[in-house]
Design an enzyme around this catalytic site. Sequence first.
Site, PDB file in Angstrom:
ATOM      1  N   GLU A 135       0.876  -1.274   0.032  1.00 23.10           N
ATOM      2  CA  GLU A 135      -0.092   0.008   0.052  1.00 23.10           C
ATOM      3  C   GLU A 135       0.931   1.147   0.099  1.00 23.10           C
ATOM      4  O   GLU A 135       0.436   2.185  -0.261  1.00 23.10           O
ATOM      5  CB  GLU A 135      -0.971   0.023   1.257  1.00 23.10           C
ATOM      6  CG  GLU A 135      -2.044  -1.252   1.223  1.00 23.10           C
ATOM      7  CD  GLU A 135      -2.918  -1.159   2.109  1.00 23.10           C
ATOM      8  OE1 GLU A 135      -3.487  -0.160   2.353  1.00 23.10           O
ATOM      9  OE2 GLU A 135      -3.573  -2.431   2.380  1.00 23.10           O
ATOM     10  N   TYR A 159      -2.845   4.882   7.343  1.00 24.38           N
ATOM     11  CA  TYR A 159      -1.929   3.603   7.476  1.00 24.38           C
ATOM     12  C   TYR A 159      -0.691   3.554   6.579  1.00 24.38           C
ATOM     13  O   TYR A 159       0.535   3.326   7.020  1.00 24.38           O
ATOM     14  CB  TYR A 159      -2.810   2.538   7.158  1.00 24.38           C
ATOM     15  CG  TYR A 159      -2.261   1.132   7.142  1.00 24.38           C
ATOM     16  CD1 TYR A 159      -1.446   0.477   8.056  1.00 24.38           C
ATOM     17  CD2 TYR A 159      -2.271   0.399   5.769  1.00 24.38           C
ATOM     18  CE1 TYR A 159      -0.727  -0.782   7.769  1.00 24.38           C
ATOM     19  CE2 TYR A 159      -1.792  -0.852   5.756  1.00 24.38           C
ATOM     20  CZ  TYR A 159      -1.039  -1.501   6.655  1.00 24.38           C
ATOM     21  OH  TYR A 159      -0.183  -2.693   6.347  1.00 24.38           O
ATOM     22  N   ASN A 189      -3.230 -10.305   2.545  1.00 33.99           N
ATOM     23  CA  ASN A 189      -3.295 -11.539   2.965  1.00 33.99           C
ATOM     24  C   ASN A 189      -4.572 -12.331   3.271  1.00 33.99           C
ATOM     25  O   ASN A 189      -5.577 -11.279   3.816  1.00 33.99           O
ATOM     26  CB  ASN A 189      -2.414 -11.709   4.190  1.00 33.99           C
ATOM     27  CG  ASN A 189      -1.043 -11.879   3.898  1.00 33.99           C
ATOM     28  OD1 ASN A 189      -0.172 -12.446   4.556  1.00 33.99           O
ATOM     29  ND2 ASN A 189      -0.569 -11.005   3.065  1.00 33.99           N
TER      30      ASN A 189
HETATM   31  P1  NAD Z   1      -2.609  -7.475  12.727  1.00 32.31           P
HETATM   32  O1  NAD Z   1      -3.400  -6.299  12.975  1.00 32.31           O
HETATM   33  O2  NAD Z   1      -3.419  -8.711  12.750  1.00 32.31           O
HETATM   34  O3  NAD Z   1      -1.927  -7.792  14.070  1.00 32.31           O
HETATM   35  C1  NAD Z   1      -0.935  -6.816  14.644  1.00 32.31           C
HETATM   36  C2  NAD Z   1      -0.064  -7.119  15.961  1.00 32.31           C
HETATM   37  O4  NAD Z   1       0.536  -6.287  16.227  1.00 32.31           O
HETATM   38  C3  NAD Z   1      -1.107  -7.500  16.789  1.00 32.31           C
HETATM   39  O5  NAD Z   1      -1.114  -8.817  17.560  1.00 32.31           O
HETATM   40  C4  NAD Z   1      -1.012  -6.452  17.822  1.00 32.31           C
HETATM   41  O6  NAD Z   1      -1.238  -6.542  19.224  1.00 32.31           O
HETATM   42  C5  NAD Z   1       0.356  -6.127  17.778  1.00 32.31           C
HETATM   43  N1  NAD Z   1       0.929  -4.701  17.997  1.00 32.31           N
HETATM   44  C6  NAD Z   1       0.169  -3.470  17.643  1.00 32.31           C
HETATM   45  N2  NAD Z   1       0.707  -2.337  17.940  1.00 32.31           N
HETATM   46  C7  NAD Z   1       1.732  -2.858  18.688  1.00 32.31           C
HETATM   47  C8  NAD Z   1       2.953  -2.371  19.745  1.00 32.31           C
HETATM   48  N3  NAD Z   1       2.863  -0.966  19.874  1.00 32.31           N
HETATM   49  N4  NAD Z   1       3.724  -3.043  20.293  1.00 32.31           N
HETATM   50  C9  NAD Z   1       3.587  -4.471  20.238  1.00 32.31           C
HETATM   51  N5  NAD Z   1       2.862  -5.069  19.340  1.00 32.31           N
HETATM   52  C10 NAD Z   1       1.776  -4.311  18.942  1.00 32.31           C
HETATM   53  O7  NAD Z   1      -1.845  -7.306  11.606  1.00 32.31           O
HETATM   54  P2  NAD Z   1      -1.325  -8.496  10.450  1.00 32.31           P
HETATM   55  O8  NAD Z   1      -2.541  -8.278   9.507  1.00 32.31           O
HETATM   56  O9  NAD Z   1      -0.938  -9.761  11.128  1.00 32.31           O
HETATM   57  O10 NAD Z   1      -0.183  -7.683   9.874  1.00 32.31           O
HETATM   58  C11 NAD Z   1       1.245  -7.982  10.317  1.00 32.31           C
HETATM   59  C12 NAD Z   1       2.114  -6.988   9.412  1.00 32.31           C
HETATM   60  O11 NAD Z   1       2.088  -7.316   8.069  1.00 32.31           O
HETATM   61  C13 NAD Z   1       1.948  -5.569   9.468  1.00 32.31           C
HETATM   62  O12 NAD Z   1       3.375  -4.918   9.691  1.00 32.31           O
HETATM   63  C14 NAD Z   1       1.266  -5.101   8.250  1.00 32.31           C
HETATM   64  O13 NAD Z   1       1.522  -3.920   7.976  1.00 32.31           O
HETATM   65  C15 NAD Z   1       2.093  -6.142   7.069  1.00 32.31           C
HETATM   66  N6  NAD Z   1       1.193  -6.398   6.180  1.00 32.31           N
HETATM   67  C16 NAD Z   1      -0.131  -7.053   6.363  1.00 32.31           C
HETATM   68  C17 NAD Z   1      -1.078  -7.294   5.238  1.00 32.31           C
HETATM   69  C18 NAD Z   1      -2.339  -8.154   5.421  1.00 32.31           C
HETATM   70  O14 NAD Z   1      -3.171  -8.163   4.316  1.00 32.31           O
HETATM   71  N7  NAD Z   1      -3.170  -8.499   6.618  1.00 32.31           N
HETATM   72  C19 NAD Z   1      -0.415  -7.195   4.021  1.00 32.31           C
HETATM   73  C20 NAD Z   1       0.836  -6.795   3.898  1.00 32.31           C
HETATM   74  C21 NAD Z   1       1.742  -6.168   4.757  1.00 32.31           C
HETATM   75  P1  TYD Z   2      -9.223  -4.558   3.688  1.00 29.44           P
HETATM   76  O1  TYD Z   2      -9.765  -5.904   3.882  1.00 29.44           O
HETATM   77  O2  TYD Z   2      -9.654  -3.698   4.673  1.00 29.44           O
HETATM   78  O3  TYD Z   2      -7.693  -4.285   3.215  1.00 29.44           O
HETATM   79  P2  TYD Z   2      -7.137  -3.126   2.570  1.00 29.44           P
HETATM   80  O4  TYD Z   2      -7.873  -1.864   2.573  1.00 29.44           O
HETATM   81  O5  TYD Z   2      -5.778  -2.971   3.298  1.00 29.44           O
HETATM   82  O6  TYD Z   2      -6.667  -3.479   1.197  1.00 29.44           O
HETATM   83  O7  TYD Z   2     -10.024  -4.328   2.422  1.00 29.44           O
HETATM   84  C1  TYD Z   2      -9.786  -4.926   1.390  1.00 29.44           C
HETATM   85  C2  TYD Z   2     -10.662  -4.338   0.127  1.00 29.44           C
HETATM   86  O8  TYD Z   2     -12.101  -4.551   0.736  1.00 29.44           O
HETATM   87  C3  TYD Z   2     -10.427  -2.778  -0.046  1.00 29.44           C
HETATM   88  O9  TYD Z   2     -10.704  -2.660  -1.210  1.00 29.44           O
HETATM   89  C4  TYD Z   2     -11.887  -2.221   1.137  1.00 29.44           C
HETATM   90  C5  TYD Z   2     -12.863  -3.180   0.628  1.00 29.44           C
HETATM   91  N1  TYD Z   2     -13.793  -3.502   1.767  1.00 29.44           N
HETATM   92  C6  TYD Z   2     -15.055  -3.426   1.573  1.00 29.44           C
HETATM   93  O10 TYD Z   2     -15.579  -3.224   0.566  1.00 29.44           O
HETATM   94  N2  TYD Z   2     -15.876  -3.458   2.599  1.00 29.44           N
HETATM   95  C7  TYD Z   2     -15.312  -3.732   3.939  1.00 29.44           C
HETATM   96  O11 TYD Z   2     -16.362  -3.647   4.692  1.00 29.44           O
HETATM   97  C8  TYD Z   2     -14.141  -3.751   4.222  1.00 29.44           C
HETATM   98  C9  TYD Z   2     -13.594  -3.875   5.640  1.00 29.44           C
HETATM   99  C10 TYD Z   2     -13.269  -3.653   3.029  1.00 29.44           C
END
Ligand code: NAD
Ligand code: TYD
Length: 352
Positions: A135, A159, A189
Amino acid sequence: MSIIVTGGAGFIGSNFIIDWLDLNDQKLINLDKLTYAGNPQNLINLKNNPNYIFVKGDICDKKLIDQLFNTYKPQHIINFASETHVDKSIDSPADFIYTNIVGTFKLLESTRIYWNNLKSEEKENFRFLHVSTDEVYGSLDFAAPSFNETHPYKPNSPYSASKASSDHLVRTYHHTYSIPVLTTHCSNNYGPYQFPEKLIPLVIYNALAGKKFPLYGDGQQVRDWLYVGDHCDAIRQVLEKGKVGEVYNIGGCNQKTNLEVVEMICDILDMVKPRVNGDTYKSQITFVKDRFGHDRRYSIDTSKIKKELHWQPTETFETGIKKTIQWYIDNQEWVKKVTGDNYHHWINKHYK
Ligand code: NAD
Ligand code: TYD
């Protein structure tokens, strides 16, 4: 030898830890603040594993991080800890600035002091792996080529701006202080243990609860979906074989519009968990007001990681989403536990 993982009680972190401890006989320290997104329940099966150490704490707490470094002398640190929900970053950005920017800075500062005091071989083997997102590159037009590692940064939400800022700090600590860092940029993911604020688990949760599920705007935004197990594998490959100071993009090669994703979930649910009244789950789809500044399309060019590290995803969206849906059906207790009053408060406030 040990490894410190931050944010390991969240979605990707817990999947990573489960896989890592399956594959490695090594101490792993999970430092997590346990925000609403962190659930120790995800790792309950590790409670008797002597290699797993959980520390509740904040990555902004430099004293605590110094202490962990001195006690456990890690060879690697992987930074997953983050505030991650774009909608929440639009609603209240402060925590994103604090954790994602200040927190990464504190981790880097502790790392700098620790790394400087290592012996030369230990210095060479040390890695700081920063988990970032696609992003940071901003939004693509439909016909534009996918993001490669040299794509300019153009973050559009608090973000993504906070993640971009942390990436720059990580880069700096390599360029200025020679800290051996690696940065990964991954696409969206999905999979087990994802908090039901994000699109896929939210839709599955609402579908099973008989509630409407909200699609923003016209539902034609495109994301490049990657199964979480493939992301964890890519991180292990980057840690093991990645070139110090380099950046690697990780993607699923599964571009889909949000509407396509949601309709596919409905079709699978219609087969594996048909509604009692015989209706299709598609009747629960609701179009709602669009997200402010909503990025239209993300798409990842994975040629660098494919070519240099021989990584590629193993799950197609079809196989990954079936597994994910089944996991949520089988783990309703987990869903119930993580969706308490605060969750419902957010849902009511946000979707009104
Ligand atoms: P998530 O929101 O599920 O989990 C984040 C974790 O970080 C939680 O366990 C939370 O308690 C912990 N946390 C938050 N603030 C904290 C702090 N100040 N100190 C210690 N711990 C803290 O996130 P996720 O989806 O598992 O994402 C993990 C990483 O991967 C992030 O850096 C995110 O930017 C990156 N990422 C996520 C996605 C996705 O689709 N979920 C995609 C690309 C990159
Ligand atoms: P999201 O899972 O929040 O991930 P990101 O914004 O980091 O890509 O959203 C994935 C896509 O789905 C994004 O285009 C926003 C859309 N979305 C909806 O349409 N409705 C919803 O309620 C949410 C949470 C996301």
